[in-house]
Scaffold this active site. Structure first.
Site, PDB file in Angstrom:
ATOM      1  N   GLY A   1      43.179  37.930  55.053  1.00 59.91           N
ATOM      2  CA  GLY A   1      43.604  36.307  54.310  1.00 59.91           C
ATOM      3  C   GLY A   1      44.692  35.676  55.077  1.00 59.91           C
ATOM      4  O   GLY A   1      45.586  35.162  54.226  1.00 59.91           O
ATOM      5  N   ALA A   2      44.931  35.686  56.364  1.00 64.26           N
ATOM      6  CA  ALA A   2      46.146  35.316  56.931  1.00 64.26           C
ATOM      7  C   ALA A   2      46.202  34.003  57.412  1.00 64.26           C
ATOM      8  O   ALA A   2      47.138  33.542  58.212  1.00 64.26           O
ATOM      9  CB  ALA A   2      46.259  36.419  58.132  1.00 64.26           C
TER      10      ALA A   2
ATOM     11  N   ARG B   1      46.651  31.296  56.173  1.00 68.27           N
ATOM     12  CA  ARG B   1      47.445  30.408  55.444  1.00 68.27           C
ATOM     13  C   ARG B   1      48.331  31.168  54.455  1.00 68.27           C
ATOM     14  O   ARG B   1      48.107  32.179  53.990  1.00 68.27           O
ATOM     15  CB  ARG B   1      46.799  28.982  54.721  1.00 68.27           C
ATOM     16  CG  ARG B   1      45.625  29.532  53.891  1.00 68.27           C
ATOM     17  CD  ARG B   1      44.833  28.105  53.261  1.00 68.27           C
ATOM     18  NE  ARG B   1      44.310  27.374  54.257  1.00 68.27           N
ATOM     19  CZ  ARG B   1      43.277  27.690  54.879  1.00 68.27           C
ATOM     20  NH1 ARG B   1      42.257  28.545  54.396  1.00 68.27           N
ATOM     21  NH2 ARG B   1      42.498  26.839  55.599  1.00 68.27           N
TER      22      ARG B   1
ATOM     23  N   LYS C   1      42.615  43.777  40.520  1.00 70.01           N
ATOM     24  CA  LYS C   1      43.901  44.146  40.929  1.00 70.01           C
ATOM     25  C   LYS C   1      44.443  45.376  40.057  1.00 70.01           C
ATOM     26  O   LYS C   1      45.113  46.218  40.631  1.00 70.01           O
ATOM     27  CB  LYS C   1      44.851  42.872  40.573  1.00 70.01           C
ATOM     28  CG  LYS C   1      44.385  41.687  41.269  1.00 70.01           C
ATOM     29  CD  LYS C   1      44.903  41.720  42.922  1.00 70.01           C
ATOM     30  CE  LYS C   1      44.761  40.371  43.575  1.00 70.01           C
ATOM     31  NZ  LYS C   1      45.084  40.787  45.018  1.00 70.01           N
TER      32      LYS C   1
ATOM     33  N   TYR D   1      39.120  39.366  38.186  1.00 69.80           N
ATOM     34  CA  TYR D   1      40.334  39.151  38.947  1.00 69.80           C
ATOM     35  C   TYR D   1      41.635  40.306  38.366  1.00 69.80           C
ATOM     36  O   TYR D   1      41.980  41.165  39.590  1.00 69.80           O
ATOM     37  CB  TYR D   1      40.869  38.074  39.140  1.00 69.80           C
ATOM     38  CG  TYR D   1      42.252  37.799  39.885  1.00 69.80           C
ATOM     39  CD1 TYR D   1      42.173  37.747  41.140  1.00 69.80           C
ATOM     40  CD2 TYR D   1      43.625  37.819  39.291  1.00 69.80           C
ATOM     41  CE1 TYR D   1      43.320  37.632  42.013  1.00 69.80           C
ATOM     42  CE2 TYR D   1      44.711  37.806  40.039  1.00 69.80           C
ATOM     43  CZ  TYR D   1      44.506  37.474  41.396  1.00 69.80           C
ATOM     44  OH  TYR D   1      45.738  37.518  42.216  1.00 69.80           O
ATOM     45  N   ALA D   2      41.708  40.340  37.335  1.00 66.66           N
ATOM     46  CA  ALA D   2      42.510  41.329  36.710  1.00 66.66           C
ATOM     47  C   ALA D   2      42.170  42.662  36.757  1.00 66.66           C
ATOM     48  O   ALA D   2      42.965  43.744  37.203  1.00 66.66           O
ATOM     49  CB  ALA D   2      42.793  41.049  35.263  1.00 66.66           C
TER      50      ALA D   2
ATOM     51  N   SER E   1      48.840  41.833  41.734  1.00 71.15           N
ATOM     52  CA  SER E   1      49.136  40.893  40.795  1.00 71.15           C
ATOM     53  C   SER E   1      49.544  41.415  39.247  1.00 71.15           C
ATOM     54  O   SER E   1      49.029  42.408  38.933  1.00 71.15           O
ATOM     55  CB  SER E   1      48.074  39.995  40.565  1.00 71.15           C
ATOM     56  OG  SER E   1      48.049  38.874  39.400  1.00 71.15           O
TER      57      SER E   1
END
Length: 244
Positions: free
Chosen positions: A4-5, A7, A147, A143-144, A130
């Site tokens: 994911g590099a 940006r 993570k 998502y939670a 996160s």
């Protein structure tokens, strides 16, 4: 290697590691954005190679080995969000995408690079997590959960590899201002998160990059299995929206 590099946080970490002397490999699905990122780094005399790949598959790992046969530092930064909504309203395909990108890909990449790190007696795996993994997130259950799984992955790798010169740590982020968070997190949610952040503002990608660069360094050799908040204090306190 940073996923994911192209940006945001990933690019900021690549820049910081490059300035510290690392030869960085930028990985992203977006080839055009990768080339722009690499050009911006080259203008700062940062050595960068690019690899356009979908990290949710395994067929690109052979290309990775050709480009970077010795990966000493792995930064698992790539993540995915599902559409905001209660769990029962979110499409299963979106949930799968979140887990594949945010958790399974990190496990797959760690598994791939660990033999070489162990053989060389040095390795750094840095996970970008996160506070949602610890606190939960209404409207972003997948998502939670992913993570939270990343925390278990981090601590387990640390236990398995600590005596081989390899460390694995996780940066637990609060709200960080990037193009993606501004595009994908509704303004009212960003405002709410900021109000609940004791320092009173979102983080900057460069602040995350500074922490990651330290964890990648020899000076951090005695830190492993750590979940390190880089969140401005988001989640602290007995009641929401405290005033300083």
């Amino acid at each position: 290697m940073i996923t994911g590099a192209a940006r945001g946080i990933g690019l900021a970490i690549a820049r910081a590691l490059g300035r510290a002397g690392a030869q960085v490999v930028l990985v992203s699905r977006d080839g055009a954005a990768l080339e722009l990122a690499a050009a911006s780094l080259a203008a700062e005399d940062v050595r960068a190679q690019t690899l356009t790949a979908d990290i949710n598959s395994e067929d690109w790992l052979a290309r990775l080995d050709e480009l970077a046969p010795k990966v000493d530092i792995l930064v698992n930064n790539a993540a995915a969000f599902a559409t905001y909504g209660r769990l029962q309203s979110v499409a299963h395909s979106e949930i799968e995408e979140v887990f594949q990108t945010s958790l399974y890909a990190a496990l797959r990449l760690a598994r791939h690079v660990l033999p070489g790190m162990t053989e060389r007696g040095f390795g750094r795996i840095i996970q970008i997590g996160s506070v949602a993994g610890s606190l939960g997130a209404a409207g972003q259950v997948a998502y939670a959960s992913a993570k939270a799984g990343l925390v278990g992955l981090t601590t387990s790798i640390a236990v398995e590899t600590g005596r081989g010169g390899v460390t694995c740590n996780l940066l637990e982020l609060g709200l960080v201002v990037t193009e993606r968070t501004e595009a994908e997190i509704p303004q009212e949610i960003r405002d709410h998160l900021t109000r609940n952040t004791p320092v009173g503002r979102p983080g900057r990608p460069e602040e995350i990059a500074a922490a990651a660069t330290f964890l990648a360094s020899p000076d951090a050799a005695f830190i492993t299995g750590a979940v390190i908040p880089v969140s401005g204090g988001l989640g602290l306190g007995l009641y929401p929206e405290q005033l300083g």
